[in-house]
Design a protein around this motif. Structure first.
Motif, PDB file in Angstrom:
ATOM      1  N   ILE A 103       0.773  -1.316  -0.131  1.00 26.46           N
ATOM      2  CA  ILE A 103       0.073   0.118   0.044  1.00 26.46           C
ATOM      3  C   ILE A 103       0.946   1.309  -0.078  1.00 26.46           C
ATOM      4  N   THR A 104       0.538   2.051  -0.849  1.00 25.48           N
ATOM      5  CA  THR A 104       1.194   3.398  -0.941  1.00 25.48           C
ATOM      6  C   THR A 104       0.131   4.521  -0.778  1.00 25.48           C
ATOM      7  N   ALA A 105       0.242   5.317   0.085  1.00 20.82           N
ATOM      8  CA  ALA A 105      -0.730   6.662   0.134  1.00 20.82           C
ATOM      9  C   ALA A 105       0.150   7.795  -0.125  1.00 20.82           C
ATOM     10  N   ILE A 106      -0.407   8.693  -0.871  1.00 26.14           N
ATOM     11  CA  ILE A 106       0.246   9.803  -1.460  1.00 26.14           C
ATOM     12  C   ILE A 106      -0.155  11.075  -1.076  1.00 26.14           C
ATOM     13  N   GLY A 107       0.216  12.004  -0.128  1.00 25.92           N
ATOM     14  CA  GLY A 107      -0.469  13.516   0.220  1.00 25.92           C
ATOM     15  C   GLY A 107      -0.462  14.378  -1.028  1.00 25.92           C
ATOM     16  N   HIS A 108      -1.069  15.302  -0.797  1.00 26.96           N
ATOM     17  CA  HIS A 108      -1.032  16.530  -1.830  1.00 26.96           C
ATOM     18  C   HIS A 108      -0.062  17.585  -1.528  1.00 26.96           C
ATOM     19  N   ILE A 109       0.534  18.235  -2.716  1.00 23.44           N
ATOM     20  CA  ILE A 109       1.741  18.980  -2.547  1.00 23.44           C
ATOM     21  C   ILE A 109       1.318  20.146  -2.009  1.00 23.44           C
ATOM     22  N   CYS A 110       2.399  20.543  -0.929  1.00 17.98           N
ATOM     23  CA  CYS A 110       2.219  21.774   0.030  1.00 17.98           C
ATOM     24  C   CYS A 110       1.263  21.776   1.090  1.00 17.98           C
ATOM     25  N   GLN A 111       0.505  20.297   1.430  1.00 20.46           N
ATOM     26  CA  GLN A 111      -0.304  20.151   2.451  1.00 20.46           C
ATOM     27  C   GLN A 111       0.372  19.237   3.294  1.00 20.46           C
ATOM     28  N   THR A 112       1.406  19.922   3.764  1.00 21.81           N
ATOM     29  CA  THR A 112       2.583  18.963   4.507  1.00 21.81           C
ATOM     30  C   THR A 112       2.811  19.667   5.900  1.00 21.81           C
ATOM     31  N   LYS A 113       3.625  18.977   6.471  1.00 22.72           N
ATOM     32  CA  LYS A 113       4.044  19.456   8.000  1.00 22.72           C
ATOM     33  C   LYS A 113       5.015  20.936   7.744  1.00 22.72           C
ATOM     34  N   LYS A 114       5.971  20.647   6.635  1.00 25.93           N
ATOM     35  CA  LYS A 114       6.904  21.608   6.420  1.00 25.93           C
ATOM     36  C   LYS A 114       6.568  22.425   5.001  1.00 25.93           C
ATOM     37  N   ASP A 115       6.792  23.794   5.019  1.00 24.94           N
ATOM     38  CA  ASP A 115       6.670  24.471   3.532  1.00 24.94           C
ATOM     39  C   ASP A 115       7.613  24.154   2.736  1.00 24.94           C
ATOM     40  N   TRP A 116       7.762  23.162   2.175  1.00 25.59           N
ATOM     41  CA  TRP A 116       8.525  22.688   1.088  1.00 25.59           C
ATOM     42  C   TRP A 116       8.655  23.570  -0.005  1.00 25.59           C
ATOM     43  N   GLU A 117       7.339  24.278  -0.525  1.00 18.62           N
ATOM     44  CA  GLU A 117       7.119  25.016  -2.005  1.00 18.62           C
ATOM     45  C   GLU A 117       7.332  26.212  -1.642  1.00 18.62           C
ATOM     46  N   GLY A 118       7.660  26.883  -0.497  1.00 19.14           N
ATOM     47  CA  GLY A 118       7.509  28.305  -0.361  1.00 19.14           C
ATOM     48  C   GLY A 118       6.383  29.226  -0.520  1.00 19.14           C
ATOM     49  N   GLY A 119       5.252  28.475   0.172  1.00 19.17           N
ATOM     50  CA  GLY A 119       4.089  29.009  -0.033  1.00 19.17           C
ATOM     51  C   GLY A 119       3.294  28.998  -1.555  1.00 19.17           C
ATOM     52  N   ARG A 120       3.844  28.259  -2.382  1.00 21.60           N
ATOM     53  CA  ARG A 120       3.321  28.200  -3.705  1.00 21.60           C
ATOM     54  C   ARG A 120       1.933  27.566  -3.782  1.00 21.60           C
ATOM     55  N   LEU A 121       0.831  27.830  -4.480  1.00 18.27           N
ATOM     56  CA  LEU A 121      -0.498  27.424  -4.272  1.00 18.27           C
ATOM     57  C   LEU A 121      -0.777  26.292  -5.626  1.00 18.27           C
ATOM     58  N   PHE A 122      -1.192  25.282  -5.249  1.00 16.90           N
ATOM     59  CA  PHE A 122      -1.667  24.352  -6.001  1.00 16.90           C
ATOM     60  C   PHE A 122      -2.985  23.988  -6.606  1.00 16.90           C
ATOM     61  N   SER A 123      -3.219  23.878  -7.842  1.00 17.06           N
ATOM     62  CA  SER A 123      -4.571  23.529  -8.087  1.00 17.06           C
ATOM     63  C   SER A 123      -4.830  22.112  -8.135  1.00 17.06           C
ATOM     64  N   LEU A 124      -6.190  21.792  -8.268  1.00 21.57           N
ATOM     65  CA  LEU A 124      -6.539  20.466  -8.553  1.00 21.57           C
ATOM     66  C   LEU A 124      -5.932  19.764  -9.605  1.00 21.57           C
ATOM     67  N   GLN A 125      -5.579  20.534 -10.777  1.00 22.97           N
ATOM     68  CA  GLN A 125      -5.101  19.737 -12.090  1.00 22.97           C
ATOM     69  C   GLN A 125      -3.369  19.570 -11.656  1.00 22.97           C
ATOM     70  N   GLU A 126      -2.954  20.443 -11.260  1.00 24.80           N
ATOM     71  CA  GLU A 126      -1.475  20.393 -10.769  1.00 24.80           C
ATOM     72  C   GLU A 126      -1.401  19.206  -9.893  1.00 24.80           C
ATOM     73  N   GLN A 127      -2.320  18.956  -8.838  1.00 26.49           N
ATOM     74  CA  GLN A 127      -2.453  17.826  -7.830  1.00 26.49           C
ATOM     75  C   GLN A 127      -2.351  16.358  -8.755  1.00 26.49           C
ATOM     76  N   ILE A 128      -3.273  16.483  -9.659  1.00 28.00           N
ATOM     77  CA  ILE A 128      -3.440  15.444 -10.663  1.00 28.00           C
ATOM     78  C   ILE A 128      -2.233  15.064 -11.473  1.00 28.00           C
TER      79      ILE A 128
END
Length: 342
Positions: A103-128
């Motif tokens: 089993i592998t479960a993958i979270g969404h970008i930038c919905q993480t404990k640390k802000d790895w992406e410098g506050g960038r916002l990601f859309s549904l399509q970018e998450q897909i």
């Protein structure tokens, strides 16, 4: 999508009924049928946390690896896409499937404990797109069939993955699928207004981040007394460590805004008809994200799809309850038993 709201509760047990269709068999494993005991001949395992870099973006994974897997389950969360909410569900599912499935479960970008992406916002399509690249990069063993399981908006993302990996994916399960805007829902109306306003989104995210700066005992108390009155310890810890962060909440709301845009469109009924024998959806009662009129619309448009209604009284955010996590894991395991085992 699931946004934690004060109305999330667990109600008494009622009767559940299922309807199934049969797929071509491929697995040599023995799986649990609901109500049967799980063989204890394998070692119980806990999920392992891992950071993964895909296309230059860092995201969080939870994994359980089988020594000899006959199937690989890829789980896609709702929104929030904080994968640690689903720890109880994933561990229950692994146990119920007898240790024969990775089993592998993958979270969404930038919905993480640390802000790895410098506050960038990601859309549904970018998450897909990110999930597509993850499959190509990390799940390269094409000899092991792929089962896609998604919760809420993760159901829609799973279908999009199914569209792109029909040579590998053997089945797709949507749990409480959010795929159509519910104009009758006051909660959706409020969340849509909040997500579309940069000012309100910023203020709300800042307030969440302020709560996150409190000592852990204080933030846990606030969560328990507000949105998490019936939540498990796992869910409360996930909220405090991940959700009460400015970058996480801001991305939750931004992704929600793009979901409302996308799900105002007509679903791709043609594709769902094409793969109807490899799709299952589970709905629950009193769910404004996946209401019964969506169940009825799917039944009308694609009657061949395997649809079930859970009547146990668990909420859309099943991952916030140990009992609901176990129950939904039993449901998924029963589908594997019914559709994909000998």
């Amino acid at each position: 999508m699931f946004l934690p709201l004060p109305s999330l509760t667990v109600r008494p047990t009622l009767l559940i009924s299922y309807s199934y269709s049969r797929l071509k068999n491929f697995s040599r494993c023995s799986f649990l049928h609901m109500g049967h005991q799980v063989p204890q001949s394998f070692s119980k395992r806990r999920v392992e946390f891992r950071l993964c870099n895909v296309s230059g973006f860092t995201n969080e994974l939870l994994e359980i690896h089988s020594d000899d897997p006959s199937l690989h389950v890829l789980f896609i969360p709702g929104n929030p896409g904080i994968i640690s909410f689903y720890k109880d569900f994933l561990e229950s599912l692994y146990q119920l499937l007898g240790g024969h499935v990775s089993i592998t479960a993958i979270g969404h970008i930038c919905q993480t404990k640390k802000d790895w992406e410098g506050g960038r916002l990601f859309s549904l399509q970018e998450q897909i797109d990110h999930k597509v690249e993850f499959v190509r990069q990390e799940l390269q063993n094409k000899d092991i069939p792929l089962l896609l399981v998604g919760h809420s908006v993760g159901s829609y993302i799973s279908i999009e993955l199914f569209r792109r990996f029909q040579d590998r994916a053997v089945y797709c399960i949507g749990l409480h699928p959010f795929m159509m805007v519910n104009r009758e829902s006051r909660q959706q109306f409020f969340i849509e207004k909040l997500s579309r306003s940069p000012l309100l989104s910023t203020l709300f995210s800042s307030f969440a981040a302020l709560l996150g700066t409190l000592p852990i005992q204080a933030s846990s108390f606030v969560v328990k007394k507000t949105i998490g009155k019936s939540w498990s310890r796992t869910a409360s810890e996930a909220a405090c460590s991940h959700l009460l962060k400015y970058h996480s909440m801001r991305n939750v709301l931004y992704m929600a805004m793009t979901e409302f845009d996308k799900f105002s469109e007509t679903p791709d009924w043609a594709f769902m008809k094409k793969v109807s024998q490899k799709l299952s959806f589970l709905f629950c009662m009193d769910d404004h994200w996946a209401p019964m009129h969506v169940y009825e619309e799917i039944s009308k448009q694609v009657p061949e799809i395997d649809l079930s209604v859970e009547r146990e009284g668990y909420s859309h955010a099943f991952c916030c309850s140990e009992a609901a996590s176990m129950y939904i894991a039993q449901y998924v395991a029963s589908l594997v038993k019914k559709h994909l085992s000998d």
